[in-house]
Design a protein around this motif. Structure first.
Motif, PDB file in Angstrom:
ATOM      1  N   LYS A 120       0.790  -1.533  -0.031  1.00 13.52           N
ATOM      2  CA  LYS A 120      -0.176   0.031   0.027  1.00 13.52           C
ATOM      3  C   LYS A 120       0.780   1.228  -0.120  1.00 13.52           C
ATOM      4  O   LYS A 120       1.719   1.267   0.894  1.00 13.52           O
ATOM      5  CB  LYS A 120      -1.015   0.110   1.274  1.00 13.52           C
ATOM      6  CG  LYS A 120      -1.695   1.159   1.197  1.00 13.52           C
ATOM      7  CD  LYS A 120      -2.600   0.972   2.452  1.00 13.52           C
ATOM      8  CE  LYS A 120      -3.700   2.389   2.385  1.00 13.52           C
ATOM      9  NZ  LYS A 120      -4.478   2.307   3.643  1.00 13.52           N
ATOM     10  N   PRO A 121       0.517   2.398  -1.022  1.00 14.32           N
ATOM     11  CA  PRO A 121       1.582   3.331  -0.979  1.00 14.32           C
ATOM     12  C   PRO A 121       1.265   4.209   0.159  1.00 14.32           C
ATOM     13  O   PRO A 121       0.318   4.514   0.593  1.00 14.32           O
ATOM     14  CB  PRO A 121       0.842   4.077  -2.333  1.00 14.32           C
ATOM     15  CG  PRO A 121      -0.457   3.742  -2.301  1.00 14.32           C
ATOM     16  CD  PRO A 121      -0.220   2.390  -1.739  1.00 14.32           C
ATOM     17  N   ILE A 122       2.281   4.776   0.763  1.00 12.91           N
ATOM     18  CA  ILE A 122       2.331   5.528   2.050  1.00 12.91           C
ATOM     19  C   ILE A 122       2.841   6.786   1.672  1.00 12.91           C
ATOM     20  O   ILE A 122       2.363   7.839   1.877  1.00 12.91           O
ATOM     21  CB  ILE A 122       2.944   5.033   3.279  1.00 12.91           C
ATOM     22  CG1 ILE A 122       2.106   3.605   3.547  1.00 12.91           C
ATOM     23  CG2 ILE A 122       3.030   5.896   4.330  1.00 12.91           C
ATOM     24  CD1 ILE A 122       2.931   2.904   4.809  1.00 12.91           C
ATOM     25  N   ILE A 137       2.704   3.740 -13.258  1.00 14.11           N
ATOM     26  CA  ILE A 137       2.589   2.438 -13.517  1.00 14.11           C
ATOM     27  C   ILE A 137       1.077   2.294 -14.222  1.00 14.11           C
ATOM     28  O   ILE A 137       1.014   1.720 -15.357  1.00 14.11           O
ATOM     29  CB  ILE A 137       2.680   1.375 -12.440  1.00 14.11           C
ATOM     30  CG1 ILE A 137       4.166   1.425 -12.058  1.00 14.11           C
ATOM     31  CG2 ILE A 137       1.986   0.038 -12.799  1.00 14.11           C
ATOM     32  CD1 ILE A 137       4.257   0.630 -10.720  1.00 14.11           C
ATOM     33  N   LEU A 138       0.111   2.899 -13.743  1.00 13.93           N
ATOM     34  CA  LEU A 138      -1.260   3.063 -14.032  1.00 13.93           C
ATOM     35  C   LEU A 138      -1.339   3.805 -15.537  1.00 13.93           C
ATOM     36  O   LEU A 138      -2.095   3.204 -16.405  1.00 13.93           O
ATOM     37  CB  LEU A 138      -2.268   3.587 -12.980  1.00 13.93           C
ATOM     38  CG  LEU A 138      -2.284   2.898 -11.833  1.00 13.93           C
ATOM     39  CD1 LEU A 138      -3.311   3.265 -10.875  1.00 13.93           C
ATOM     40  CD2 LEU A 138      -2.512   1.353 -12.010  1.00 13.93           C
ATOM     41  N   GLU A 139      -0.710   4.880 -15.848  1.00 11.55           N
ATOM     42  CA  GLU A 139      -0.708   5.576 -16.997  1.00 11.55           C
ATOM     43  C   GLU A 139       0.098   4.664 -17.810  1.00 11.55           C
ATOM     44  O   GLU A 139      -0.506   4.760 -19.333  1.00 11.55           O
ATOM     45  CB  GLU A 139      -0.100   7.021 -16.728  1.00 11.55           C
ATOM     46  CG  GLU A 139      -0.021   7.874 -17.904  1.00 11.55           C
ATOM     47  CD  GLU A 139      -1.309   8.107 -18.775  1.00 11.55           C
ATOM     48  OE1 GLU A 139      -1.436   8.482 -19.847  1.00 11.55           O
ATOM     49  OE2 GLU A 139      -2.432   8.149 -17.758  1.00 11.55           O
ATOM     50  N   LEU A 158       7.524  -3.116 -10.293  1.00 12.23           N
ATOM     51  CA  LEU A 158       6.183  -3.357 -10.425  1.00 12.23           C
ATOM     52  C   LEU A 158       5.612  -4.326  -9.487  1.00 12.23           C
ATOM     53  O   LEU A 158       4.558  -4.177  -8.968  1.00 12.23           O
ATOM     54  CB  LEU A 158       6.258  -3.863 -11.768  1.00 12.23           C
ATOM     55  CG  LEU A 158       4.700  -3.745 -12.543  1.00 12.23           C
ATOM     56  CD1 LEU A 158       4.468  -2.325 -13.273  1.00 12.23           C
ATOM     57  CD2 LEU A 158       4.593  -4.919 -13.468  1.00 12.23           C
ATOM     58  N   TYR A 159       6.242  -5.316  -9.286  1.00  8.68           N
ATOM     59  CA  TYR A 159       5.739  -6.558  -8.512  1.00  8.68           C
ATOM     60  C   TYR A 159       5.801  -6.110  -6.868  1.00  8.68           C
ATOM     61  O   TYR A 159       5.384  -6.755  -6.161  1.00  8.68           O
ATOM     62  CB  TYR A 159       6.727  -7.710  -8.615  1.00  8.68           C
ATOM     63  CG  TYR A 159       6.375  -8.659 -10.063  1.00  8.68           C
ATOM     64  CD1 TYR A 159       4.853  -8.864 -10.034  1.00  8.68           C
ATOM     65  CD2 TYR A 159       7.068  -8.730 -10.841  1.00  8.68           C
ATOM     66  CE1 TYR A 159       4.427  -9.492 -11.310  1.00  8.68           C
ATOM     67  CE2 TYR A 159       6.726  -9.335 -12.187  1.00  8.68           C
ATOM     68  CZ  TYR A 159       5.255  -9.839 -12.237  1.00  8.68           C
ATOM     69  OH  TYR A 159       4.938 -10.360 -13.435  1.00  8.68           O
ATOM     70  N   GLN A 160       6.340  -5.013  -6.571  1.00 11.88           N
ATOM     71  CA  GLN A 160       6.570  -4.561  -5.378  1.00 11.88           C
ATOM     72  C   GLN A 160       5.013  -4.157  -4.780  1.00 11.88           C
ATOM     73  O   GLN A 160       4.703  -4.253  -3.859  1.00 11.88           O
ATOM     74  CB  GLN A 160       7.213  -3.542  -4.870  1.00 11.88           C
ATOM     75  CG  GLN A 160       9.099  -3.756  -4.954  1.00 11.88           C
ATOM     76  CD  GLN A 160       9.859  -2.515  -4.477  1.00 11.88           C
ATOM     77  OE1 GLN A 160       9.310  -1.727  -4.010  1.00 11.88           O
ATOM     78  NE2 GLN A 160      10.804  -2.651  -5.035  1.00 11.88           N
ATOM     79  N   TYR A 161       4.353  -3.592  -5.949  1.00 10.11           N
ATOM     80  CA  TYR A 161       3.287  -2.932  -5.697  1.00 10.11           C
ATOM     81  C   TYR A 161       1.979  -4.045  -6.267  1.00 10.11           C
ATOM     82  O   TYR A 161       0.618  -4.024  -5.714  1.00 10.11           O
ATOM     83  CB  TYR A 161       2.878  -1.664  -6.472  1.00 10.11           C
ATOM     84  CG  TYR A 161       3.950  -0.692  -5.669  1.00 10.11           C
ATOM     85  CD1 TYR A 161       3.649   0.128  -4.577  1.00 10.11           C
ATOM     86  CD2 TYR A 161       5.000  -0.307  -6.438  1.00 10.11           C
ATOM     87  CE1 TYR A 161       4.333   1.051  -4.110  1.00 10.11           C
ATOM     88  CE2 TYR A 161       6.094   0.433  -5.762  1.00 10.11           C
ATOM     89  CZ  TYR A 161       5.696   1.000  -4.564  1.00 10.11           C
ATOM     90  OH  TYR A 161       6.354   2.043  -4.087  1.00 10.11           O
ATOM     91  N   PHE A 162       2.136  -4.640  -7.348  1.00 10.07           N
ATOM     92  CA  PHE A 162       1.034  -5.367  -7.959  1.00 10.07           C
ATOM     93  C   PHE A 162       1.573  -6.857  -8.173  1.00 10.07           C
ATOM     94  O   PHE A 162       2.527  -7.088  -8.707  1.00 10.07           O
ATOM     95  CB  PHE A 162       0.760  -4.709  -9.291  1.00 10.07           C
ATOM     96  CG  PHE A 162       0.277  -3.408  -8.868  1.00 10.07           C
ATOM     97  CD1 PHE A 162      -1.022  -3.057  -8.789  1.00 10.07           C
ATOM     98  CD2 PHE A 162       1.046  -2.153  -9.510  1.00 10.07           C
ATOM     99  CE1 PHE A 162      -1.606  -1.711  -8.821  1.00 10.07           C
ATOM    100  CE2 PHE A 162       0.613  -0.962  -9.543  1.00 10.07           C
ATOM    101  CZ  PHE A 162      -0.596  -0.607  -8.838  1.00 10.07           C
ATOM    102  N   LYS A 163       0.509  -7.688  -7.807  1.00 12.39           N
ATOM    103  CA  LYS A 163       1.042  -9.181  -7.955  1.00 12.39           C
ATOM    104  C   LYS A 163       0.725  -9.504  -9.546  1.00 12.39           C
ATOM    105  O   LYS A 163       1.444 -10.634  -9.775  1.00 12.39           O
ATOM    106  CB  LYS A 163       0.326  -9.959  -7.007  1.00 12.39           C
ATOM    107  CG  LYS A 163      -1.325  -9.805  -7.333  1.00 12.39           C
ATOM    108  CD  LYS A 163      -2.228 -10.588  -6.124  1.00 12.39           C
ATOM    109  CE  LYS A 163      -3.485 -10.522  -6.168  1.00 12.39           C
ATOM    110  NZ  LYS A 163      -4.192 -11.237  -5.110  1.00 12.39           N
TER     111      LYS A 163
END
Length: 215
Positions: free
Chosen positions: A13-15, A26-28, A58-63
């Motif tokens: 989760k981004p803090i 990443i989403l853009e 990338l994999y730090q945030y999304f599986k």
């Protein structure tokens, strides 16, 4: 308001603001790939390359890529709800037609800016997200919108529960169906005009006593 809990699709989760910026990038990048190549072109290696991050980051945030598209959906819904709040607070003296048109534009905007990407994301999500989750998104969005309408001078109260459900399903169904069948139509003035006509006609229709539910 969260429609997907971070634990459902995000590893981390981004803090900090830096983390939020990384996720936005990443989403853009993912949206750009969907826009150019559609669902078939979306993979984590290309997303990493286009975003300028390593696959490890990338994999730090999304599986997986499914999680990325879910995050895209959540971001769009959150932005729409924020715009609902701003709209109802700021525009107090609009006519009913102008108020409805403003709301319709808020609903269309996420898709009209990049219709091919939104179409690809919607089709991608439709294959992977339970229908109950999708229904929850529509119900919560409509609840938020109509709650704000309660305080707007252009509306005398709000539609009851049944009419809210039917109206929001009709509008979102028209957007969803057009995205799938002919996404370029979303960007036209004619599409906006027809949605405004639909909403105004439904709001003006007499309530059939004994049929509609209570507020």
């Amino acid at each position: 308001m969260k429609f997907f809990q971070p634990a459902d699709f995000m590893r981390k989760k981004p803090i900090q603001r830096r983390s939020e910026s990384t996720i936005d990038t990443i989403l853009e990048a993912s949206a750009q790939i969907l826009d150019a190549e559609g669902e078939k072109g979306l993979n984590t290696n290309d997303i990493a390359t286009r975003s300028g991050f390593s696959v490890g980051t990338l994999y730090q945030y999304f599986k997986n890529k499914d999680a990325i598209v879910q995050a895209m959906a959540e971001r769009e819904v959150r932005l729409v709800n924020e715009k609902f709040d701003q709209l109802i607070k700021a525009e107090k003296n609009l006519t009913q037609e102008a108020a409805v048109r403003a709301v319709v534009r808020v609903l269309i905007e996420p898709f009209s800016k990049r219709p091919r990407a939104r179409r690809a994301a919607m089709l991608f999500l439709a294959k992977r997200i339970d229908i109950l989750v999708a229904r929850k998104i529509v119900v919560e969005m409509s609840g938020r919108l109509f709650e704000r309408m309660r305080y707007h001078v252009a509306f005398e109260g709000v539609p009851d529960k049944v009419r809210r459900a039917v109206l929001m399903s009709a509008v979102m169904g028209a957007i969803r169906g057009t995205l799938i069948d002919d996404p370029e139509l979303i960007t036209t003035q004619g599409f906006e005009d027809e949605l405004v006509t639909l909403v105004l006609a439904y709001l003006a229709a007499p309530v059939r006593r004994g049929v509609a539910g209570e507020l």
